[in-house]
Design a protein around this motif. Structure first.
Motif, PDB file in Angstrom:
ATOM      1  N   ARG A   1       9.013   4.056   8.472  1.00 14.53           N
ATOM      2  CA  ARG A   1       9.402   2.813   9.151  1.00 14.53           C
ATOM      3  C   ARG A   1       8.791   1.632   8.385  1.00 14.53           C
ATOM      4  NH1 ARG A   1       7.600  -0.457  14.672  1.00 14.53           N
ATOM      5  NH2 ARG A   1       9.392  -1.840  14.587  1.00 14.53           N
ATOM      6  N   SER A   2       7.495   1.767   8.053  1.00 12.30           N
ATOM      7  CA  SER A   2       6.841   0.672   7.326  1.00 12.30           C
ATOM      8  C   SER A   2       7.557   0.396   6.010  1.00 12.30           C
ATOM      9  CB  SER A   2       5.374   1.005   7.048  1.00 12.30           C
ATOM     10  OG  SER A   2       4.644   0.912   8.250  1.00 12.30           O
ATOM     11  N   TYR A   3       7.893   1.462   5.274  1.00 12.22           N
ATOM     12  CA  TYR A   3       8.526   1.265   3.962  1.00 12.22           C
ATOM     13  C   TYR A   3       9.951   0.724   4.091  1.00 12.22           C
ATOM     14  CZ  TYR A   3       4.364   3.494   2.228  1.00 12.22           C
ATOM     15  OH  TYR A   3       3.050   3.766   1.952  1.00 12.22           O
TER      16      TYR A   3
ATOM     17  N   LYS B   1       0.819   7.062  18.710  1.00 13.74           N
ATOM     18  CA  LYS B   1       1.213   6.804  17.320  1.00 13.74           C
ATOM     19  C   LYS B   1       1.613   8.102  16.615  1.00 13.74           C
ATOM     20  CE  LYS B   1      -0.817   5.817  12.919  1.00 13.74           C
ATOM     21  NZ  LYS B   1      -2.015   5.991  12.137  1.00 13.74           N
ATOM     22  N   MET B   2       2.719   8.048  15.869  1.00 12.79           N
ATOM     23  CA  MET B   2       3.062   9.232  15.080  1.00 12.79           C
ATOM     24  C   MET B   2       2.058   9.326  13.932  1.00 12.79           C
ATOM     25  SD  MET B   2       6.636  10.392  13.416  1.00 12.79           S
ATOM     26  CE  MET B   2       7.374  10.699  14.998  1.00 12.79           C
TER      27      MET B   2
ATOM     28  N   ILE C   1       0.393  -1.581  10.274  1.00  8.96           N
ATOM     29  CA  ILE C   1      -0.640  -2.341  10.997  1.00  8.96           C
ATOM     30  C   ILE C   1      -1.992  -1.622  10.987  1.00  8.96           C
ATOM     31  CG2 ILE C   1       0.052  -1.397  13.285  1.00  8.96           C
ATOM     32  CD1 ILE C   1      -1.130  -5.006  12.646  1.00  8.96           C
ATOM     33  N   ASP C   2      -1.987  -0.293  10.894  1.00  9.21           N
ATOM     34  CA  ASP C   2      -3.278   0.412  10.873  1.00  9.21           C
ATOM     35  C   ASP C   2      -4.043   0.141   9.574  1.00  9.21           C
ATOM     36  OD1 ASP C   2      -1.188   1.943   9.658  1.00  9.21           O
ATOM     37  OD2 ASP C   2      -2.590   3.606   9.446  1.00  9.21           O
ATOM     38  N   ASN C   3      -3.345  -0.352   8.563  1.00  8.18           N
ATOM     39  CA  ASN C   3      -4.015  -0.696   7.304  1.00  8.18           C
ATOM     40  C   ASN C   3      -4.766  -2.032   7.388  1.00  8.18           C
ATOM     41  OD1 ASN C   3      -1.661   0.677   4.855  1.00  8.18           O
ATOM     42  ND2 ASN C   3      -3.339   1.604   5.958  1.00  8.18           N
TER      43      ASN C   3
ATOM     44  N   LYS D   1      -8.653  13.554   2.045  1.00  9.78           N
ATOM     45  CA  LYS D   1      -7.290  13.972   2.419  1.00  9.78           C
ATOM     46  C   LYS D   1      -6.636  14.828   1.336  1.00  9.78           C
ATOM     47  CE  LYS D   1      -5.961  10.335   5.633  1.00  9.78           C
ATOM     48  NZ  LYS D   1      -4.961   9.363   6.053  1.00  9.78           N
TER      49      LYS D   1
ATOM     50  N   CYS E   1       0.857  -1.184   0.000  1.00 12.95           N
ATOM     51  CA  CYS E   1       0.000   0.000   0.000  1.00 12.95           C
ATOM     52  C   CYS E   1       0.891   1.231   0.000  1.00 12.95           C
ATOM     53  CB  CYS E   1      -0.884   0.022   1.247  1.00 12.95           C
ATOM     54  SG  CYS E   1      -2.158  -1.230   1.185  1.00 12.95           S
ATOM     55  N   GLY E   2       0.711   2.061  -1.003  1.00  4.62           N
ATOM     56  CA  GLY E   2       1.567   3.238  -1.127  1.00  4.62           C
ATOM     57  C   GLY E   2       1.049   4.412  -0.316  1.00  4.62           C
TER      58      GLY E   2
ATOM     59  N   HIS F   1       5.783  10.975   7.119  1.00 11.35           N
ATOM     60  CA  HIS F   1       6.504  11.132   8.394  1.00 11.35           C
ATOM     61  C   HIS F   1       7.376   9.892   8.610  1.00 11.35           C
ATOM     62  CE1 HIS F   1       3.663   8.426  10.342  1.00 11.35           C
ATOM     63  NE2 HIS F   1       2.644   9.260  10.154  1.00 11.35           N
TER      64      HIS F   1
ATOM     65  N   GLY G   1       7.285   7.715  10.715  1.00  9.66           N
ATOM     66  CA  GLY G   1       6.506   6.516  11.050  1.00  9.66           C
ATOM     67  C   GLY G   1       6.110   5.785   9.774  1.00  9.66           C
TER      68      GLY G   1
ATOM     69  N   HIS H   1      -9.058   8.748  -0.427  1.00  6.98           N
ATOM     70  CA  HIS H   1      -8.757   8.420   0.971  1.00  6.98           C
ATOM     71  C   HIS H   1      -9.300   9.522   1.875  1.00  6.98           C
ATOM     72  CE1 HIS H   1      -5.520   6.656   3.890  1.00  6.98           C
ATOM     73  NE2 HIS H   1      -6.732   6.626   4.383  1.00  6.98           N
TER      74      HIS H   1
ATOM     75  N   LEU I   1       5.458   3.229  14.619  1.00 10.74           N
ATOM     76  CA  LEU I   1       6.427   4.077  15.287  1.00 10.74           C
ATOM     77  C   LEU I   1       5.602   5.007  16.171  1.00 10.74           C
ATOM     78  CD1 LEU I   1       9.523   4.987  15.216  1.00 10.74           C
ATOM     79  CD2 LEU I   1       8.641   6.966  13.991  1.00 10.74           C
TER      80      LEU I   1
HETATM   81  P1  AMP Z   1      -0.654   6.744   4.401  1.00 17.90           P
HETATM   82  O1  AMP Z   1       0.224   7.684   3.608  1.00 17.90           O
HETATM   83  O2  AMP Z   1      -1.369   7.412   5.531  1.00 17.90           O
HETATM   84  O3  AMP Z   1      -1.615   5.989   3.495  1.00 17.90           O
HETATM   85  O4  AMP Z   1       0.310   5.688   5.099  1.00 17.90           O
HETATM   86  C1  AMP Z   1       1.381   5.083   4.449  1.00 17.90           C
HETATM   87  C2  AMP Z   1       1.852   3.856   5.225  1.00 17.90           C
HETATM   88  O5  AMP Z   1       2.392   4.211   6.499  1.00 17.90           O
HETATM   89  C3  AMP Z   1       0.764   2.835   5.503  1.00 17.90           C
HETATM   90  O6  AMP Z   1       1.288   1.535   5.252  1.00 17.90           O
HETATM   91  C4  AMP Z   1       0.461   3.031   6.973  1.00 17.90           C
HETATM   92  O7  AMP Z   1      -0.043   1.858   7.551  1.00 17.90           O
HETATM   93  C5  AMP Z   1       1.838   3.356   7.506  1.00 17.90           C
HETATM   94  N1  AMP Z   1       1.854   4.106   8.789  1.00 17.90           N
HETATM   95  C6  AMP Z   1       1.081   5.150   9.146  1.00 17.90           C
HETATM   96  N2  AMP Z   1       1.424   5.609  10.386  1.00 17.90           N
HETATM   97  C7  AMP Z   1       2.453   4.837  10.812  1.00 17.90           C
HETATM   98  C8  AMP Z   1       3.277   4.804  11.999  1.00 17.90           C
HETATM   99  N3  AMP Z   1       3.122   5.686  12.990  1.00 17.90           N
HETATM  100  N4  AMP Z   1       4.255   3.849  12.079  1.00 17.90           N
HETATM  101  C9  AMP Z   1       4.442   2.978  11.075  1.00 17.90           C
HETATM  102  N5  AMP Z   1       3.724   2.948   9.916  1.00 17.90           N
HETATM  103  C10 AMP Z   1       2.733   3.869   9.781  1.00 17.90           C
END
Ligand code: AMP
Ligand code: ZN
Length: 472
Positions: free
Chosen positions: A41-43, A279-280, A241-243, A82, A27-28, A36, A38, A71, A273
Motif C-alpha cells: 500500500r505504501s509503495y 496493523k498487517m 507511518i511506522d517509519n 531480520k 525507504c525500501g 505483504h 500493507g 534492521h 493497512l
Molecule cells: P519494511 O520492509 O518492514 O522495511 O517495510 C517497508 C515499508 O512498508 C515501510 O515504508 C513501512 O513503513 C511500510 N509498512 C509496513 N507495514 C505497513 C502496513 N501495514 N501498511 C502500510 N505500510 C506498511
C-alpha cells in the motif's frame, strides 16, 4: 500542489530546491521475506505521488534503498537481526535471502504497476559511505563509542522529536519488543550507527571499520544512500507511518548533524493497512501477499484500485468483503470503457481541459486519489464525444496506472471471441434488442429475446454487459 507535511503538520504548498526538479527518497523493503500487501500500500501511494509529480511537469529523481543488513526486529536497536532470521528460517545465506526477496519485491511491484525508482541501492554496497559519515559524526561530537558500538548522541541536538506528534501507537513500534534497554546508551533515544560488539555471534555480514569488524545500523543507510545520489538537499522523503519514529527522526538527526544544515523539506507518510485485528505485519506470522491475492482470483489491479479509493493519510481496513466490493466496482468501470474504445473524432479541447482539470484539482489537494477516481467516473457522464472521453481516461491512467485501456481491450476481445461461434442472425437480433431496450421499448426487446431463444440461444445480463450463450 498542496501536500501534507509531517514536519509542519499542515498541507503545505509543495516546493523544491531547484525549480522544476524533485529529489525524492523512499525507504525500501527489508528483504528477509515477501512484501505483504500493507507494505505495498505504501509503495502504491508513493508511486502515484511520483507519477503525479511527473504528470505535473516535474523532473523527478527517485532513489530507494534495499535493506539487506542492519534492521532488527524492533525498529530500535533490540531484537533479532531480520535478515539473519530469514536466513535461518530458510537454511540459506543472508545474501541468498536478500537476492531472492529483492527479486520477489520487484515482481510484486511490476504486477501492481509500481515503477522501479531511478536508483535502487542495497545497503551492503555502501559500507564506505556509512563509515565516512559515522567518522565525521564522531569528529563533530555527535557520536560516541560505548561497549564496542558507535551511538548517535541525541542530547547534542536542540530538538530530536522533530515530528513532535509521535503517537503512542508509533512510539510502541520503536520499543515494542519490550527487551532490556541497551545500557551502553547515554540517553534513552540514542541509537546505534555501527554495531561492532554484536550480540549476534553468528552475524554473517561484517566489514572492517575504524571501530573493528562490524556492520551498520539501519537508520544510517537511508541518510547515506540519499546523500550519495541526491546530494545535500532532499525535497521529498517517503515511507509508511511506522517509519516516522524512530527511523525518520534518526535519519534527520544524523543527516543534519553531518551536513550542518536542514536536509529534507517534505515528509510524506502513508498510513497503515490494517486487518480487523490491527496493523498487517510480518511479525504476526500470517500476512497477505500479491501472489496469494492472485491465487484467490484477484487481478493485482483490483488491489491497486482498492488502495486508490482511500486517502493515503487514513488507515485502510482490509477484508475480503472490502476487496470484493472494489473488484465489483473495478470490473464495472472496465466494462464502461469498452464502448468508448476505438472512437474516432476530434478532441473537444474545452471538455478535455475541464475533465483533466477536475482530476488535477483532486490530486493537488493532498493527493486525494479517492476524489481523483470520482473525477474518472465523471468522465463517463460528461457531455462530450467518446474520442475525448477515451483520451482523458488514457491521460489519467498515466498516474493511476490501472491498465484501464488494456483491460477494457482484453474484455472486448474476449467478448468478441465468445461470439465467434454465434450465428450472425442471432448477433444481429441481439443488437436490435439492445436498441429496443435503449429506446425503452421493452415489449419489442422481450419479443426479440423470445426469437433468440427459439433459435437455441439465451441472453444473459452480466456486470460486463450482455452475453449470448447456446442453450445447454
Ligand atoms: P519494511 O520492509 O518492514 O522495511 O517495510 C517497508 C515499508 O512498508 C515501510 O515504508 C513501512 O513503513 C511500510 N509498512 C509496513 N507495514 C505497513 C502496513 N501495514 N501498511 C502500510 N505500510 C506498511
Ligand atoms: Zn529509511
Amino acid at each position: 500542489m498542496k501536500l501534507y507535511n509531517s514536519l509542519t503538520h499542515t498541507k503545505d504548498e509543495f516546493i523544491t530546491h531547484e525549480d522544476g526538479k524533485v529529489s525524492m527518497y523512499t525507504c525500501g523493503p527489508t528483504v528477509y521475506h515477501f512484501a505483504h500487501i500493507g507494505n505495498l500500500r505504501s509503495y502504491i501511494m508513493e508511486d502515484v505521488l511520483e507519477k503525479y509529480l511527473r504528470f505535473s511537469g516535474y523532473d523527478v529523481k527517485r532513489v530507494m534503498n534495499i535493506t539487506d543488513v542492519g534492521h532488527l526486529t524492533s525498529d530500535g536497536d533490540t531484537g533479532d537481526d531480520k535478515m539473519l532470521k530469514g536466513a535461518k528460517r530458510e537454511h540459506k545465506t543472508v545474501m541468498e535471502i536478500a537476492d531472492f526477496y529483492t527479486k520477489a519485491f520487484f515482481d510484486d511491484c511490476r504486477k501492481l504497476n509500481i515503477k522501479k525508482p531511478d536508483v535502487v541501492e542495497p545497503a551492503t554496497s555502501c559500507i564506505d559511505e556509512f563509515i565516512k559519515v559515522i567518522s565525521s559524526l564522531i569528529e563533530k561530537g555527535y557520536a560516541y563509542s560505548a561497549g564496542g558500538n558507535i551511538y548517535f548522541d541525541t542530547s547534542k541536538l536542540d530538538k530530536y522529536y522533530v515530528f513532535g506528534d509521535v503517537s503512542e501507537e508509533n512510539l510502541a513500534v520503536g520499543v515494542r519488543e519490550g527487551v532490556d534497554a541497551d545500557s551502553n546508551k547515554r540517553n534513552k533515544a540514542d541509537f546505534v550507527l555501527w554495531f561492532t560488539k554484536s550480540k549476534f555471534d553468528d552475524q554473517e555480514l561484517k566489514w572492517e571499520s575504524p571501530w573493528g569488524m562490524g556492520y551498520p545500523g539501519w537508520h544510517i543507510e537511508c541518510s547515506c544512500i540519499s546523500m550519495k545520489h541526491l546530494g545535500e538537499y532532499l525535497d521529498l522523503h517517503c515511507g509508511g507511518i511506522d517509519n516516522a519514529f524512530p527511523h525518520h527522526i534518526n535519519e534527520i538527526a544524523q543527516s543534519e548533524a553531518y551536513l550542518g544544515h536542514s536536509w529534507c523539506g517534505h515528509w510524506f507518510h502513508v498510513h497503515h493497512l490494517n486487518t480487523n485485528s490491527g496493523k498487517m505485519s510480518k511479525s504476526k506470522g500470517e500476512f497477505l501477499t500479491v501472489s496469494l491475492l492472485e491465487e484467490k482470483g484477484y487481478n493485482p489491479m483490483v488491489y491497486r484500485f482498492f488502495c486508490l479509493l482511500s486517502h493515503y493519510r487514513k488507515s485502510l481496513v482490509f477484508s475480503c468483503e472490502n476487496l470484493d466490493n472494489a473488484k465489483g466496482a473495478f470490473e464495472k468501470l472496465i466494462a464502461r470503457i469498452v464502448p468508448l474504445l476505438n472512437s474516432d473524432g476530434d478532441i473537444d479541447t474545452a471538455a478535455y481541459d475541464t475533465l483533466i482539470g477536475n482530476f488535477k484539482a483532486a490530486m493537488d489537494n493532498d493527493l486525494n486519489t479517492s476524489l481523483a477516481i470520482t473525477a474518472l467516473y465523471d468522465v463517463f457522464k460528461y457531455d462530450t464525444n467518446p474520442a475525448t472521453k477515451i483520451a482523458v481516461i488514457k491521460e489519467l491512467d498515466k498516474v493511476l496506472s490501472l491498465d484501464l485501456i488494456k483491460l477494457a481491450t482484453e474484455l472486448n476481445d474476449s467478448k468478441k471471441s465468445e461470439n465467434d461461434d454465434i450465428p450472425h442472425e442471432v448477433l444481429e437480433l441481439a443488437e436490435q434488442r439492445k436498441r429496443a431496450r435503449k429506446a425503452k421499448d421493452f415489449a419489442l426487446a422481450d419479443s426479440i429475446r423470445d426469437r433468440i431463444s427459439e433459435m437455441g440461444y439465451v441472453i444473459e445480463e452480466t456486470r460486463e454487459g450482455t452475453r449470448i450463450k447456446a442453450k445447454q
